[in-house]
Design a protein around this motif. Structure first.
Motif, PDB file in Angstrom:
ATOM      1  N   ASP A 184      34.856   4.724  11.007  1.00  0.00           N
ATOM      2  CA  ASP A 184      35.954   3.755  10.931  1.00  0.00           C
ATOM      3  C   ASP A 184      37.302   4.430  10.785  1.00  0.00           C
ATOM      4  O   ASP A 184      38.313   3.945  11.274  1.00  0.00           O
ATOM      5  N   VAL A 335      42.273 -10.506  15.753  1.00  0.00           N
ATOM      6  CA  VAL A 335      41.502 -11.251  14.748  1.00  0.00           C
ATOM      7  C   VAL A 335      42.338 -11.559  13.525  1.00  0.00           C
ATOM      8  O   VAL A 335      41.999 -12.427  12.750  1.00  0.00           O
ATOM      9  N   ARG A 352      37.959   2.165  20.725  1.00  0.00           N
ATOM     10  CA  ARG A 352      36.514   1.924  20.629  1.00  0.00           C
ATOM     11  C   ARG A 352      35.828   1.651  21.956  1.00  0.00           C
ATOM     12  O   ARG A 352      34.811   2.263  22.245  1.00  0.00           O
ATOM     13  N   PRO A 353      36.328   0.732  22.785  1.00  0.00           N
ATOM     14  CA  PRO A 353      35.572   0.462  24.024  1.00  0.00           C
ATOM     15  C   PRO A 353      35.852   1.464  25.133  1.00  0.00           C
ATOM     16  O   PRO A 353      35.240   1.401  26.185  1.00  0.00           O
TER      17      PRO A 353
ATOM     18  N   ASN B 214      37.099  -0.798   5.280  1.00  0.00           N
ATOM     19  CA  ASN B 214      36.270  -0.045   6.216  1.00  0.00           C
ATOM     20  C   ASN B 214      34.901   0.202   5.599  1.00  0.00           C
ATOM     21  O   ASN B 214      34.629  -0.221   4.481  1.00  0.00           O
ATOM     22  N   GLU B 215      34.065   0.881   6.341  1.00  0.00           N
ATOM     23  CA  GLU B 215      32.663   0.965   5.916  1.00  0.00           C
ATOM     24  C   GLU B 215      32.505   1.594   4.527  1.00  0.00           C
ATOM     25  O   GLU B 215      31.635   1.212   3.763  1.00  0.00           O
ATOM     26  N   THR B 312      29.965  -3.400  25.082  1.00  0.00           N
ATOM     27  CA  THR B 312      30.801  -2.247  25.429  1.00  0.00           C
ATOM     28  C   THR B 312      31.258  -1.494  24.186  1.00  0.00           C
ATOM     29  O   THR B 312      32.097  -0.615  24.285  1.00  0.00           O
ATOM     30  N   GLU B 313      30.717  -1.875  23.059  1.00  0.00           N
ATOM     31  CA  GLU B 313      31.093  -1.275  21.771  1.00  0.00           C
ATOM     32  C   GLU B 313      32.589  -1.371  21.534  1.00  0.00           C
ATOM     33  O   GLU B 313      33.216  -0.422  21.076  1.00  0.00           O
ATOM     34  N   CYS B 314      33.160  -2.504  21.862  1.00  0.00           N
ATOM     35  CA  CYS B 314      34.604  -2.642  21.669  1.00  0.00           C
ATOM     36  C   CYS B 314      34.955  -2.876  20.216  1.00  0.00           C
ATOM     37  O   CYS B 314      36.111  -2.767  19.831  1.00  0.00           O
ATOM     38  N   GLY B 315      33.954  -3.207  19.415  1.00  0.00           N
ATOM     39  CA  GLY B 315      34.197  -3.333  17.987  1.00  0.00           C
ATOM     40  C   GLY B 315      34.941  -4.588  17.575  1.00  0.00           C
ATOM     41  O   GLY B 315      35.328  -4.719  16.424  1.00  0.00           O
ATOM     42  N   ALA B 316      35.162  -5.516  18.514  1.00  0.00           N
ATOM     43  CA  ALA B 316      35.870  -6.744  18.169  1.00  0.00           C
ATOM     44  C   ALA B 316      35.075  -7.561  17.154  1.00  0.00           C
ATOM     45  O   ALA B 316      35.646  -8.166  16.249  1.00  0.00           O
ATOM     46  N   TYR B 318      33.017  -6.411  14.920  1.00  0.00           N
ATOM     47  CA  TYR B 318      33.092  -5.748  13.618  1.00  0.00           C
ATOM     48  C   TYR B 318      34.431  -6.030  12.957  1.00  0.00           C
ATOM     49  O   TYR B 318      34.517  -6.257  11.754  1.00  0.00           O
ATOM     50  N   GLU B 319      35.493  -6.033  13.764  1.00  0.00           N
ATOM     51  CA  GLU B 319      36.809  -6.346  13.230  1.00  0.00           C
ATOM     52  C   GLU B 319      36.855  -7.781  12.708  1.00  0.00           C
ATOM     53  O   GLU B 319      37.507  -8.068  11.720  1.00  0.00           O
ATOM     54  N   ALA B 320      36.168  -8.676  13.428  1.00  0.00           N
ATOM     55  CA  ALA B 320      36.224 -10.087  13.070  1.00  0.00           C
ATOM     56  C   ALA B 320      35.290 -10.418  11.922  1.00  0.00           C
ATOM     57  O   ALA B 320      35.499 -11.401  11.224  1.00  0.00           O
ATOM     58  N   LYS B 326      28.524  -3.377  10.323  1.00  0.00           N
ATOM     59  CA  LYS B 326      28.875  -2.471  11.411  1.00  0.00           C
ATOM     60  C   LYS B 326      27.783  -2.397  12.475  1.00  0.00           C
ATOM     61  O   LYS B 326      28.071  -2.170  13.650  1.00  0.00           O
ATOM     62  N   TYR B 329      27.871  -3.850  16.203  1.00  0.00           N
ATOM     63  CA  TYR B 329      28.368  -3.259  17.447  1.00  0.00           C
ATOM     64  C   TYR B 329      27.786  -1.879  17.744  1.00  0.00           C
ATOM     65  O   TYR B 329      27.842  -1.416  18.874  1.00  0.00           O
ATOM     66  N   LYS B 351      34.588 -13.926  19.042  1.00  0.00           N
ATOM     67  CA  LYS B 351      35.539 -12.895  19.449  1.00  0.00           C
ATOM     68  C   LYS B 351      34.960 -11.935  20.484  1.00  0.00           C
ATOM     69  O   LYS B 351      35.617 -11.000  20.901  1.00  0.00           O
ATOM     70  N   PRO B 353      34.065 -10.511  23.959  1.00  0.00           N
ATOM     71  CA  PRO B 353      34.531 -10.784  25.315  1.00  0.00           C
ATOM     72  C   PRO B 353      33.487 -10.553  26.419  1.00  0.00           C
ATOM     73  O   PRO B 353      33.781 -10.753  27.581  1.00  0.00           O
ATOM     74  N   GLU B 354      32.296 -10.098  26.044  1.00  0.00           N
ATOM     75  CA  GLU B 354      31.301  -9.781  27.077  1.00  0.00           C
ATOM     76  C   GLU B 354      30.333 -10.947  27.279  1.00  0.00           C
ATOM     77  O   GLU B 354      29.868 -11.546  26.311  1.00  0.00           O
TER      78      GLU B 354
END
Lengths: 452, 400
Positions: A184, A335, A352-353, B214-215, B312-316, B318-320, B326, B329, B351, B353-354
């Motif tokens: 992170d 978000v 990240r992506p 964060n984690e 796509t591991e965009c992490g959206a 996780y953010e949301a 964790k 994603y 959130k 997008p895929e």
């Protein structure tokens, strides 16, 4: 040839040229350079336009490429707008638009500039860097010369060393991109990097960033991505509605167009593709092999590989390259509505992506390619490696193994920024496409048996 | 430069912790304070303690903001952004955000359950006396729509005096609700969740920066969570009970019109409100009841499914995610990404997008999956505007 350009001597030359007619060796050299560069660009542009099936609404995109590379014009913009040069896909355009500047992606594909740059950087450096340095040295392209600031993300070794060379000529800012993204803290570090980039950008335009301007630019880019996602659904259509080479040219044009204008034009193109879908006006035949390109960036005018694929009977349905789909594929997901939330979402979207192989662990690229193969019904993958582009070369082995399990043939083509290897490439790509055709034929009769 | 950031984090986080610590200390000695029993006698209205809590939390939030503003202003890098980052509500919004969708349904269900659990008795009568669902339908409300196993769980010692059939009903209904609902309760039904979401939305509306964990920070919460669970189940055996410190107790009984004393929970509630203002669903991260239900996530019917190839591991997500999961994603093997922490709020799917990368399923049936089209539907308005603009331009051109 004394191609290594020295700023000081040039100024002296300019000074002299006021008194003497401009016939110095450097002047003539530059004229030759311009002539050759525009000739090559014009040739590829013609081939692009001659490739049948170009939609009518593609013309403005071709015109932008023509303006930049053939007529050597600057980016179309309001007179007082400063331009900020960017490289790679990690520089947030949103931030640049938010301070009122115009981002231009300067990664180059020019063969002529490559020849100049060959003398400036080590032999094994990648051709992209050579081309950029070539343009920088010749000072003929307005998009390079008018740059108020260049933002170079520190991705691969070549880009890293390029910052040092660029700094001697133009104001350059090096943007540190995290090398890994599993932790992170990597992403959080990039948030800080972006915060530090903002004052540099503000110095360029004199405008300060505000919540409104950032939210507005995120919306603008989001709209471009919305149009892009619509375009992608048309690209998935079988048989194809648009040729992949045209789609790549469109993405190349994005680098030199204001985002609003680009998304407006793409909207018109989407409408035309919708009409084509309705009229069943396809650009490919049923049995044409569906090919996908991945690997090193393919930048106009170095579009020989997509052109060869489509000229030798294949149909390019998708690309996973950083000058192609990747630069606009992943949307910014806001978000948290605070200013910091917007910055975080930007940092998140640009790290990240991102499937750039400069990141330590990049297994997600394989998944992305696999997903694209499924989505676009790809039959063969062309893995493009620019000579000297090591990071992409490293990932070829794993991709070959993974796609071997799927039974999708892959071909690795290595090329350079010149036209010498074009015949060799043609033979290899032609054979690859023939192979897919044969494989398809061998598989085809089986289908009714299974059905029966 | 990273040092400065660390310094910032080192100063912001402790201030919040110190404020919380002071409140906890206050709460420890609350019994000596004259207003400890406030509200439980005949004087005043039942709602008064709630209002006091709200007032104190607002003061606390403003204090936190003021402190953070001071700290950030003196920072060499961040000081420049103090206006943007710290001001209460800069004008302008992110217009492309989707307004209606699955989240609207969730808010509706939350509101209905909030009123149903608190005022349900007044509308429907005392219905299901025997069924106990593990939800905060606080038994301190002397009469309510459904019983709550929350009370029995925090008074496990009282099981001794219960008849076998009562124990059977208690365990049976608890198990049933874990299987059928699971932590869906947390995301959709819990009034405490609604309260925290409301404070979060207030912050969003004011565009105030929150705390993004964060984690590592989430890891720190884990021992607290286990300690809370231990207190929740064990306090009954050593003479106390969890209700004394449960922050939830100040919400539903007071709103339903029952006079309950503030206890220590009132002060804990202040911490929770301030915490949930800066960190979404702060209490859910340490809620013992929710975690207990979550431990049974393997047999629950509500699940979060993932298509590992489409991600796509965009992490959206996780953010949301308000719970900081964790694996949602990073997971690349399993198609089931439900964990004990997941509260089924659906933010990750909203959130994502895929196409079909994430989905919520009930008993194997996917009823809500992610799609790029719905994700980007906020831009349709801009597209309509553009279409009008182009039509107008074309018309003008043809007129000329």
């Amino acid at each position: 040839m004394s191609l290594i350009y020295n700023k000081k001597t040039n100024q002296e030359n300019n000074h002299e040229s006021n008194t003497k007619p401009p016939t110095t060796m450097e002047e003539r050299q530059r004229q030759r350079f311009v002539d050759k560069a525009t000739k090559v660009s014009a040739k590829y542009l013609r081939r692009l336009e001659e490739l049948n099936g170009a939609p009518e609404t593609m013309q403005p995109f071709f015109k932008v490429l023509k303006d930049i590379y053939v007529d050597m014009k600057n980016v179309e913009k309001p007179a007082d707008t400063k331009i900020v040069g960017t490289y790679c896909v990690m520089v947030p355009d949103e931030l640049i638009y938010a301070v009122g500047a115009q981002p231009v992606k300067l990664c180059s594909g020019s063969y002529t500039a490559f020849a100049i740059g060959d003398d400036l950087v080590p032999r094994d450096a990648c051709p992209l860097i050579k081309a950029v340095m070539g343009f920088q040295a010749m000072e003929v392209m307005p998009i390079y010369d008018d740059c108020a600031l260049m933002v170079v993300p520190i991705t691969c070794d070549c880009k890293k060393k390029m910052v040092g060379m660029l700094k001697e000529r133009v104001p350059t800012y090096s943007l540190h991109v995290p090398t890994a993204k599993s932790d992170d803290t990597d992403m959080e570090q990039y948030v800080q990097e972006l915060y530090q980039l903002i004052p540099e950008l503000e110095k360029v335009t004199g405008q300060t960033i505000s919540y409104q301007s950032l939210a507005k630019s995120i919306d603008q880019m989001g709209f471009a991505q919305y149009q892009m996602s619509k375009f992608n659904t048309y690209k998935k259509h079988v048989p194809a509605l648009i040729k992949g080479t045209h789609a790549m040219a469109l993405m190349n044009a994005f680098s030199y167009m204001p985002v609003e204008q680009w998304s407006q034009q793409l909207h018109l193109l989407n409408q035309e593709l919708a009409r084509r879908k309705k009229d069943k006006h396809y650009v490919s035949k049923d049995k044409q092999p569906r090919i996908m390109v991945t690997g090193s960036p393919i930048i106009f005018p170095n579009i020989k590989i997509p052109l060869l694929i489509e000229e030798t009977g294949g149909i390019l349905v998708g690309d996973e390259t950083c000058m192609g789909e990747r630069s606009l594929y992943d949307p910014t997901v806001v978000v948290d509505q605070s200013f910091d939330g917007l910055m975080r979402s930007l940092a998140n979207r640009y790290t990240r992506p991102c499937t750039c192989p400069t990141f330590v662990d990049n297994s997600q690229r394989i998944y992305r390619i696999k997903q694209m193969i499924a989505d676009h019904q790809v039959q063969g993958v062309v893995y493009h490696v620019l000579r000297g582009c090591l990071v992409y070369d490293f990932e070829y082995q794993t991709l070959e193994d993974e796609l071997g399990k799927l039974g999708v043939p892959v071909i690795r083509v290595e090329s350079d920024y010149n036209e010498e290897d074009i015949e060799q490439l043609r033979i290899r790509i032609e054979a690859f496409i023939e192979l897919i055709k044969l494989k398809d034929l061998a598989l085809r009769p089986k289908k009714p048996e299974i059905a029966g | 430069m990273k040092k400065i950031y660390l310094k910032l984090r080192k100063t912001v986080t402790p201030t919040v912790i110190v404020i919380c610590g002071v409140l906890i200390l206050l709460s420890l000695f609350a019994a000596n304070l004259f207003f400890f029993e406030f509200g439980s006698d005949d004087s005043g209205y039942a709602i008064t303690p709630v209002l006091i809590i709200l007032l104190l939390s607002i003061i606390g939030i403003v204090l936190c903001l003021w402190l953070r503003r001071r700290i950030v202003r003196n920072d060499p890098v961040m000081g420049r952004f103090v206006g943007e980052r710290m001001s209460l509500g800069p004008v302008g919004t992110n217009k492309s955000q989707r307004k209606f969708g699955f989240m609207t349904i969730r808010w509706l269900i939350m509101l209905i359950s909030f009123f149903g659990l608190i005022y349900g008795v007044k509308w429907l009568g005392q219905g299901f006396g025997n069924i106990e669902i593990p939800i905060f339908a606080c038994p301190i409300n002397q009469d309510q729509l459904i019983d709550s196993s929350c009370y029995t769980l925090s008074h496990l010692n009282s099981l001794v005096g219960m008849s076998w059939s009562e124990i059977g009903i208690f365990f049976g209904s608890l198990l049933l609700s874990i299987v059928v609902l699971g932590r869906f309760i947390c995301g959709f039904l819990c009034p405490m969740g609604l309260l925290q979401d409301l404070t979060h939305e207030t912050r969003q509306g004011l565009k105030i920066e929150g705390l993004s964990l964060n984690e590592k920070l989430y890891q720190r919460l884990k021992p607290i969570k286990w300690m809370m669970l231990l207190l929740f189940l064990g306090l009954g055996f050593v003479g106390g009970n969890f209700c004394n410190i449960c922050p939830a107790i100040t919400v539903s009984p007071a709103l339903a019109g029952f006079k309950v004393s503030l206890f220590l929970s009132g002060f804990f509630m202040i911490v929770v409100i301030i915490g949930s203002f800066f960190k979404r669903r702060f209490f859910c991260n340490i809620c013992p009841l929710g975690y207990l239900i979550g431990l049974g996530h393997r047999i629950s019917l509500f699940r979060i499914k993932k298509d590992c190839q489409a991600c796509t591991e965009c992490g959206a997500c996780y953010e949301a995610c308000p719970m900081g999961i964790k694996t949602i994603y990073t997971e690349r093997e399993k198609s089931d990404v439900t964990t004990a922490d997941c509260i089924m709020c659906g933010e990750c799917i909203d959130k994502c997008p895929e196409n079909k990368a994430l989905a919520m399923s009930f008993g194997g049936v996917k009823f809500y999956s992610a799609s790029r089209k719905t994700f980007m539907s906020g831009h349709k308005k801009t597209e309509r505007k553009l279409k009008r603009f182009i039509r107008k331009r074309d018309k003008n051109e043809s007129d000329l």
